[in-house]
Design a protein around this motif. Structure first.
Motif, PDB file in Angstrom:
ATOM      1  N   ARG A 100       0.855  -1.292  -0.004  1.00 29.43           N
ATOM      2  CA  ARG A 100      -0.141  -0.069  -0.005  1.00 29.43           C
ATOM      3  C   ARG A 100       0.730   1.310   0.014  1.00 29.43           C
ATOM      4  O   ARG A 100       0.494   2.071  -0.542  1.00 29.43           O
ATOM      5  N   LEU A 122      -8.702   6.932  -4.700  1.00 23.71           N
ATOM      6  CA  LEU A 122      -9.491   5.388  -5.052  1.00 23.71           C
ATOM      7  C   LEU A 122      -8.609   4.211  -5.122  1.00 23.71           C
ATOM      8  O   LEU A 122      -8.872   3.231  -4.322  1.00 23.71           O
ATOM      9  N   VAL A 123      -7.661   4.395  -5.751  1.00 25.09           N
ATOM     10  CA  VAL A 123      -6.643   3.463  -5.919  1.00 25.09           C
ATOM     11  C   VAL A 123      -5.929   2.933  -4.672  1.00 25.09           C
ATOM     12  O   VAL A 123      -5.668   1.927  -4.221  1.00 25.09           O
ATOM     13  N   ALA A 177      -7.026   3.743  -1.490  1.00 23.36           N
ATOM     14  CA  ALA A 177      -7.867   2.789  -0.788  1.00 23.36           C
ATOM     15  C   ALA A 177      -8.187   1.415  -1.220  1.00 23.36           C
ATOM     16  O   ALA A 177      -7.980   0.509  -0.177  1.00 23.36           O
ATOM     17  N   LEU A 178      -8.142   1.078  -2.455  1.00 25.83           N
ATOM     18  CA  LEU A 178      -8.239  -0.253  -3.048  1.00 25.83           C
ATOM     19  C   LEU A 178      -6.774  -0.948  -2.439  1.00 25.83           C
ATOM     20  O   LEU A 178      -6.835  -2.143  -2.085  1.00 25.83           O
ATOM     21  N   ALA A 179      -5.525  -0.295  -2.553  1.00 28.71           N
ATOM     22  CA  ALA A 179      -4.440  -1.059  -2.055  1.00 28.71           C
ATOM     23  C   ALA A 179      -4.312  -1.166  -0.518  1.00 28.71           C
ATOM     24  O   ALA A 179      -3.957  -2.162  -0.215  1.00 28.71           O
ATOM     25  N   ARG A 180      -5.081  -0.196   0.111  1.00 27.22           N
ATOM     26  CA  ARG A 180      -5.278  -0.572   1.550  1.00 27.22           C
ATOM     27  C   ARG A 180      -6.158  -1.524   2.255  1.00 27.22           C
ATOM     28  O   ARG A 180      -5.857  -2.339   2.848  1.00 27.22           O
ATOM     29  N   ALA A 181      -7.283  -1.822   1.190  1.00 17.57           N
ATOM     30  CA  ALA A 181      -8.129  -2.888   1.513  1.00 17.57           C
ATOM     31  C   ALA A 181      -7.423  -4.261   1.108  1.00 17.57           C
ATOM     32  O   ALA A 181      -7.384  -5.226   1.750  1.00 17.57           O
ATOM     33  N   HIS A 182      -6.517  -4.284   0.175  1.00 16.01           N
ATOM     34  CA  HIS A 182      -5.580  -5.297  -0.345  1.00 16.01           C
ATOM     35  C   HIS A 182      -4.727  -5.689   0.804  1.00 16.01           C
ATOM     36  O   HIS A 182      -4.622  -6.844   1.042  1.00 16.01           O
ATOM     37  N   ARG A 209      -6.309  -7.663   3.653  1.00 15.37           N
ATOM     38  CA  ARG A 209      -6.817  -8.775   3.533  1.00 15.37           C
ATOM     39  C   ARG A 209      -5.654  -9.815   3.487  1.00 15.37           C
ATOM     40  O   ARG A 209      -5.895 -11.120   3.740  1.00 15.37           O
TER      41      ARG A 209
END
Length: 229
Positions: free
Chosen positions: A134, A209-210, A212-217, A220
């Motif tokens: 991230r 947005l990207v 935020a997606l990296a943080r979600a990755h 997980r």
């Protein structure tokens, strides 16, 4: 001194000499003059025809990590080619330059480079330890491809492939935007147009947005998952 250590030092010295010779050759043949602004670069590449693709990628990959601004290349690309071609070439060149800069800092001049990393980047060391992927994505989104960022990531403990894929994802929004809307953001000389601020606002939203997606990755991923080397 063991033969292995001497061989490594010899290899590193050879790489440094090769880099210096490449930069000296580029200077002697007037390459830096042609890179003075995107318009001049565009005219030179157009004159080369199909060879312009290869020249663009090689010049970007070799010269950007050692001082030439990457923005010259990514601004020049949409002035020459359709946006899809400009995006592909800009992405290849940017990733190539990032890998060269990262590898040079990690494997060739780590001690020398490490002493010259500014404090404003050192504050991200802890983030790289706990959320490497991230952090790489966010740093590329914010700073793009400055030489000092290549160097910082090279001397950090982040794995090569984490750096590679994180950089790739972080580069997509800005490079896609510049490639697709380059003619609206920059004039024929490569200068930024003042009415392009809404486009930059869109880039900021896409970047958030990207990130935020990296943080979600990262969240997980199992906490005990080993990192790449």
């Amino acid at each position: 001194m063991s033969p292995t250590i001497r061989a490594r030092r010899g290899a590193r010295l050879s790489v440094v000499v090769l880099v210096l010779l490449t930069l000296a050759g580029a200077y002697c043949f007037g390459v830096f003059e042609r890179l003075a602004e995107p318009k001049i670069l565009a005219e030179g590449l157009v004159a080369m025809g199909a060879w312009g693709y290869l020249a663009f990628i090689l010049a970007y990959t070799v010269l950007q990590p050692f001082g030439v601004p990457g923005t010259i290349f990514i601004v020049a690309a949409p002035l020459i080619w359709p946006w899809r071609t400009a995006f592909a070439l800009s992405m290849i060149g940017t990733m190539g330059a990032s890998v060269v800069g990262f590898s040079f800092a990690r494997f060739v001049a780590k001690d020398w480079v490490s002493k010259r990393i500014p404090a404003r980047l050192r504050k991200y060391d802890e983030s790289l330890d706990h959320a490497a992927f991230r952090t790489v994505v966010v740093l590329r989104l914010i700073f793009w491809m400055p030489q000092v960022l290549h160097a910082f990531l090279g001397v950090s403990r982040v794995g090569f492939w984490t750096h590679f894929w994180g950089s790739l994802i972080g580069y997509v929004p800005p490079l896609l935007l510049v490639s697709y809307l380059g003619s609206e953001m920059f004039d024929a000389s490569g200068r930024f147009q003042t009415d392009a601020w809404p486009i930059l606002a869109g880039l900021l939203v896409a970047s958030l947005l990207v990130a935020a997606l990296a943080r979600a990755h990262e969240r997980r991923r199992p906490s005990g998952e080993p990192r790449d080397a």
